[in-house]
Design a protein around this motif. Structure first.
Motif, PDB file in Angstrom:
ATOM      1  N   UNK A  21       0.835  -1.203   0.000  1.00 41.82           N
ATOM      2  CA  UNK A  21       0.000   0.000   0.000  1.00 41.82           C
ATOM      3  C   UNK A  21       0.866   1.249   0.000  1.00 41.82           C
ATOM      4  N   UNK A  22       1.964   1.218   0.746  1.00 47.22           N
ATOM      5  CA  UNK A  22       2.890   2.357   0.768  1.00 47.22           C
ATOM      6  C   UNK A  22       3.551   2.548  -0.591  1.00 47.22           C
ATOM      7  N   UNK A  23       3.910   1.450  -1.243  1.00 43.28           N
ATOM      8  CA  UNK A  23       4.488   1.544  -2.585  1.00 43.28           C
ATOM      9  C   UNK A  23       3.512   2.199  -3.551  1.00 43.28           C
ATOM     10  N   UNK A  97      -3.395  14.341   2.079  1.00 41.72           N
ATOM     11  CA  UNK A  97      -4.240  13.548   1.196  1.00 41.72           C
ATOM     12  C   UNK A  97      -5.665  14.086   1.200  1.00 41.72           C
ATOM     13  N   UNK A  98      -6.137  14.584   2.339  1.00 44.12           N
ATOM     14  CA  UNK A  98      -7.474  15.189   2.376  1.00 44.12           C
ATOM     15  C   UNK A  98      -7.490  16.492   1.598  1.00 44.12           C
ATOM     16  N   UNK A  99      -6.439  17.306   1.774  1.00 43.91           N
ATOM     17  CA  UNK A  99      -6.341  18.558   1.018  1.00 43.91           C
ATOM     18  C   UNK A  99      -6.280  18.277  -0.484  1.00 43.91           C
ATOM     19  N   UNK A 100      -5.478  17.296  -0.876  1.00 50.36           N
ATOM     20  CA  UNK A 100      -5.380  16.927  -2.287  1.00 50.36           C
ATOM     21  C   UNK A 100      -6.737  16.500  -2.832  1.00 50.36           C
ATOM     22  N   UNK A 101      -7.448  15.667  -2.074  1.00 49.29           N
ATOM     23  CA  UNK A 101      -8.740  15.150  -2.528  1.00 49.29           C
ATOM     24  C   UNK A 101      -9.756  16.265  -2.709  1.00 49.29           C
ATOM     25  N   UNK A 102      -9.824  17.188  -1.751  1.00 44.12           N
ATOM     26  CA  UNK A 102     -10.808  18.279  -1.821  1.00 44.12           C
ATOM     27  C   UNK A 102     -10.509  19.194  -3.000  1.00 44.12           C
ATOM     28  N   UNK A 103      -9.259  19.614  -3.145  1.00 40.89           N
ATOM     29  CA  UNK A 103      -8.897  20.531  -4.233  1.00 40.89           C
ATOM     30  C   UNK A 103      -9.062  19.845  -5.576  1.00 40.89           C
ATOM     31  N   UNK A 104      -8.665  18.581  -5.669  1.00 39.64           N
ATOM     32  CA  UNK A 104      -8.783  17.862  -6.934  1.00 39.64           C
ATOM     33  C   UNK A 104     -10.238  17.779  -7.375  1.00 39.64           C
ATOM     34  N   UNK A 128      -9.984   7.082  -1.754  1.00 36.16           N
ATOM     35  CA  UNK A 128      -9.705   5.833  -1.044  1.00 36.16           C
ATOM     36  C   UNK A 128      -8.427   5.938  -0.212  1.00 36.16           C
ATOM     37  N   UNK A 129      -7.423   6.619  -0.733  1.00 38.51           N
ATOM     38  CA  UNK A 129      -6.191   6.795   0.046  1.00 38.51           C
ATOM     39  C   UNK A 129      -6.406   7.703   1.244  1.00 38.51           C
ATOM     40  N   UNK A 130      -7.369   8.611   1.151  1.00 37.63           N
ATOM     41  CA  UNK A 130      -7.609   9.539   2.271  1.00 37.63           C
ATOM     42  C   UNK A 130      -8.195   8.837   3.491  1.00 37.63           C
ATOM     43  N   UNK A 131      -8.775   7.651   3.304  1.00 40.20           N
ATOM     44  CA  UNK A 131      -9.328   6.914   4.449  1.00 40.20           C
ATOM     45  C   UNK A 131      -8.484   5.690   4.779  1.00 40.20           C
ATOM     46  N   UNK A 132      -7.350   5.525   4.113  1.00 39.01           N
ATOM     47  CA  UNK A 132      -6.498   4.359   4.353  1.00 39.01           C
ATOM     48  C   UNK A 132      -5.333   4.732   5.261  1.00 39.01           C
ATOM     49  N   UNK A 133      -4.557   3.709   5.616  1.00 39.96           N
ATOM     50  CA  UNK A 133      -3.362   3.900   6.449  1.00 39.96           C
ATOM     51  C   UNK A 133      -2.102   3.695   5.608  1.00 39.96           C
ATOM     52  N   UNK A 155      -7.579  -5.075   6.237  1.00 35.93           N
ATOM     53  CA  UNK A 155      -7.752  -5.655   4.909  1.00 35.93           C
ATOM     54  C   UNK A 155      -8.566  -4.762   3.973  1.00 35.93           C
ATOM     55  N   UNK A 156      -9.509  -3.975   4.511  1.00 33.83           N
ATOM     56  CA  UNK A 156     -10.379  -3.183   3.637  1.00 33.83           C
ATOM     57  C   UNK A 156      -9.600  -2.076   2.901  1.00 33.83           C
ATOM     58  N   UNK A 157      -8.435  -1.682   3.406  1.00 32.36           N
ATOM     59  CA  UNK A 157      -7.600  -0.713   2.686  1.00 32.36           C
ATOM     60  C   UNK A 157      -7.210  -1.242   1.313  1.00 32.36           C
TER      61      UNK A 157
END
Length: 709
Positions: A21-23, A97-104, A128-133, A155-157
């Protein structure tokens, strides 16, 4: 019921290694950094968002939504770029990631005319990345807070990202079950691309178009998601994804989409894949820990499963998973609800995964306005009041309505306070006849549009003529076999309507042939009735009308030749022959390479006017550029182009910040100097010099004229 809910939540919160996920996070952030200056439009934001409010018409999803000022929009782009960088390195990940999502999504909703399936996908991945770890491995946050470093993720990530990638492919395959795609009419002439050269040893271009592009594309999309999901077939799926997206990156200008999709295909692999690669890499193994993950309080382990007491965040994640899967499964087929967006195609383009199912050819678009007070009629240039090329309004009824309303408001600036706006747009979809798409008798600016009501100003697609497409191809082939100078346009029109057309003076020997129905051809000097099989030569440099008077649809076609281009081509060949002869005889002193001091050559120079020599010079420079376009030169050109876009984007951000903080300079000379500095690397000559390393233009030295690019 409770038993199934417990099993579902337990499955969602099974612990997984965070390295893969980090990759994906690192790759996504990096690719977005490249994408923002180019595809998202940061490098041209000053042209897209003018300083004068309401100067251009826009197409927001929410009607009436307006962009901020030019400087603010550029700053938002800069913030978006910084967000992508911080997402990549994992610094203040949740905030960025939240800032990116909102502006995008703000930029996405602001302009439907730039929507694509891949731009929609980027927004979904960001969500999806904004709610993941995804910051739990190889992140700055992890090094600053050791409790996050190398800890499990639920697992849901992974499940939601895998579902999203799967549905992109699978729904794209389902959309390709449309008859036009399966019969090979959606993507014509794609076989001419060089990526299909290996198939040309045993297949014709028509066979490549049908079997490789259409049938192969359908089979790939419908099956590759399953190939990626199962362990035994994943290798085949990854190979097919790499080949498919590699070919797309060469054929289409779609930014980072092929690379994002190829990277996304690895999300189906074992979660420890990336960590195992690091463990086998000596340099990375000393920098990144590859030990077993620490436990995460958000995950469920064997000792905690028996409690059956779910936390609020676990229930919320389960509800979000169900909602996301349900909504994304339903939206691509929700067009029976949002009827106001339906035209010849279903819904707005960009969220249904119907990628390249429909190809359009535009014949012409006429914009007419009528002063309702005086009755005066006027015409506007196609694309008036639009910034850059915005053509999707020609096929989307809701965008046509928005454009008509905007034109009416813009005309008020010219003291035309009460106007009606009419569009007469002619298009061909998937190789059919050219036909009007909107009723040109309907005032679109006053139309009562609703997102839930089918727009009745959209003319029906003439599907009953679809079976004639092979006949149209045969006519084109027969003309092509005779000469390449002729071209043909096929037209179909409804009973009681007319086509108003203008034959340019360059188009000589233009003749109209009637295939079916009955028409009246009317112009300044003629008024002739033609039936099926009839033909008539059309006068150049004047308007004419073709009235459909039969009860049924009339179909006809124009055959014409561009006489000016034909003449230029002939003179170009003569010019090329003369220059080659000069090169051969130069050593004998019988030719002076267009030396104007030589009286014998003055007549030749007049014989080949500057337009001819300039055209020849351009063609030769282009051929030389292709000859020198080795893989290394292509790479240098690619890097130079990206550097130019990054440079312009960075300077725009600096100027915008300066304008907001201390104000914009009042000196016109300074503003012009800044604009010249902005565009310094964007000139064609700079791009050419990055590929062709020649101090002297060999064509210029021969011709004696130095043409501009």
């Amino acid at each position: 019921m409770r038993r199934y809910l417990d099993a579902f939540i337990t499955k969602l919160y099974q612990p997984c290694d965070p390295s893969l996920l980090a990759c994906f996070r690192i790759c996504f952030g990096f690719l977005m950094m490249i994408d923002i200056p180019q595809e998202r439009g940061m490098s041209r934001a000053d042209a897209t968002y003018d300083e004068i409010p309401d100067k251009y018409c826009t197409f927001p999803l929410i009607h009436g939504m307006k962009p901020f000022s030019q400087d603010v929009m550029i700053i938002l782009y800069a913030i978006l770029f910084l967000n992508a960088f911080f997402i990549m390195i994992g610094f203040l990940y949740r905030i960025n990631i939240i800032s990116f999502t909102v502006i995008y999504w703000y930029f996405f909703i602001l302009d439907k005319s730039t929507w694509n399936n891949h731009s929609y996908l980027y927004g979904l991945i960001a969500l999806l990345l904004s709610v993941s770890n995804a910051e739990n491995f190889m992140s700055v946050d992890g090094f600053l807070d050791r409790t996050k470093l190398n800890t499990d993720v639920p697992q849901w990530n992974y499940a939601l990202l895998r579902f999203q990638v799967f549905i992109v492919y699978f729904y794209a395959g389902l959309k390709k079950t449309e008859k036009d795609w399966l019969t090979g009419y959606s993507m014509n002439r794609l076989s001419r691309e060089s990526v299909f050269d290996p198939f040309r040893f045993f297949m014709t271009n028509d066979q490549i178009d049908f079997w490789i592009v259409h049938i192969g594309g359908f089979l790939f999309d419908i099956s590759v998601g399953f190939l990626l999901y199962f362990n035994k077939t994943r290798g085949i799926g990854l190979f097919l994804c790499g080949s498919f997206h590699g070919m797309n990156s060469r054929m289409f200008s779609i930014g980072m989409f092929p690379y994002v999709m190829f990277v996304s295909s690895f999300i189906f692999c074992d979660e420890k894949l990336f960590k195992n690669i690091i463990a086998k890499t000596v340099v990375l193994n000393h920098c990144v820990s590859t030990k077993a993950c620490d436990k995460n309080s958000s995950c469920l382990y064997d000792e905690s499963i028996s409690s059956k007491r779910w936390k609020p965040n676990q229930i919320a994640a389960a509800l979000f998973t169900v909602f996301y899967i349900s909504s994304q499964s339903f939206l691509p087929y929700s067009h029976f609800i949002t009827k106001g967006y339906n035209g010849w195609t279903q819904g707005l383009y960009g969220y249904s995964w119907d990628m390249m199912i429909h190809s359009f050819k535009n014949q012409h678009a006429k914009i007419m306005y009528k002063n309702l007070q005086s009755g005066e009629i006027g015409y506007l240039k196609e694309g008036v009041f639009l910034s850059g090329k915005r053509s999707r309004w020609k096929t989307q009824p809701e965008m046509a309505f928005q454009y008509a309303v905007c034109i009416r408001e813009q005309l008020k600036k010219f003291e035309l306070n009460d106007t009606a706006v009419y569009f007469d747009v002619w298009k061909s979809m998937n190789g059919r006849f050219q036909q009007r798409i909107f009723d040109h008798n309907v005032d679109l600016a006053s139309y009562d549009w609703s997102p839930f009501k089918q727009p009745n100003f959209v003319m029906p697609l003439l599907s009953e003529l679809s079976n004639r497409r092979e006949k149209l191809r045969e006519i084109k082939r027969s003309l092509r076999n005779v000469t390449s100078d002729y071209d043909v346009v096929f037209v179909a029109d409804f009973s009681g309507m007319y086509l108003e057309n203008f034959v340019h003076q360059d188009l000589g020997n233009t003749t109209i042939y009637i295939m079916s129905g009955e028409v009246i051809v009317e112009s300044k000097d003629i008024n002739v009735t033609l039936k099926s099989g009839g033909n008539l030569k059309i006068t150049q440099n004047e308007f004419h009308r073709v009235h459909t008077v039969s009860e049924n649809i009339a179909s006809y076609y124009y055959i014409y030749v561009n006489t000016t281009a034909q003449f230029m081509k002939k003179r170009l060949n003569e010019c090329e022959k003369y220059i080659k002869d000069c090169d051969m005889l130069e050593g004998q002193g019988t030719c002076s390479s267009f030396d104007q001091s030589n009286e014998a050559n003055k007549e030749d120079i007049q014989h080949f006017n500057p337009e001819i020599t300039e055209l020849y010079a351009r063609e030769q420079r282009y051929k030389q550029s292709l000859h020198n376009l080795t893989s290394w030169n292509y790479f240098k050109w690619f890097v130079f182009k990206k550097a130019a876009l990054f440079r312009r984007s960075f300077l725009l951000a600096v100027y915008a910040m300066r304008n907001i903080v201390i104000g914009k300079p009042l000196s016109v000379d300074q503003l012009q100097m800044e604009l010249d500095y902005l565009n310094e690397w964007m000139t064609p000559r700079r791009f050419q010099n990055s590929i062709v390393n020649t101090k002297e233009d060999p064509v210029t030295s021969n011709v004696g004229v130095k043409p501009e690019l």
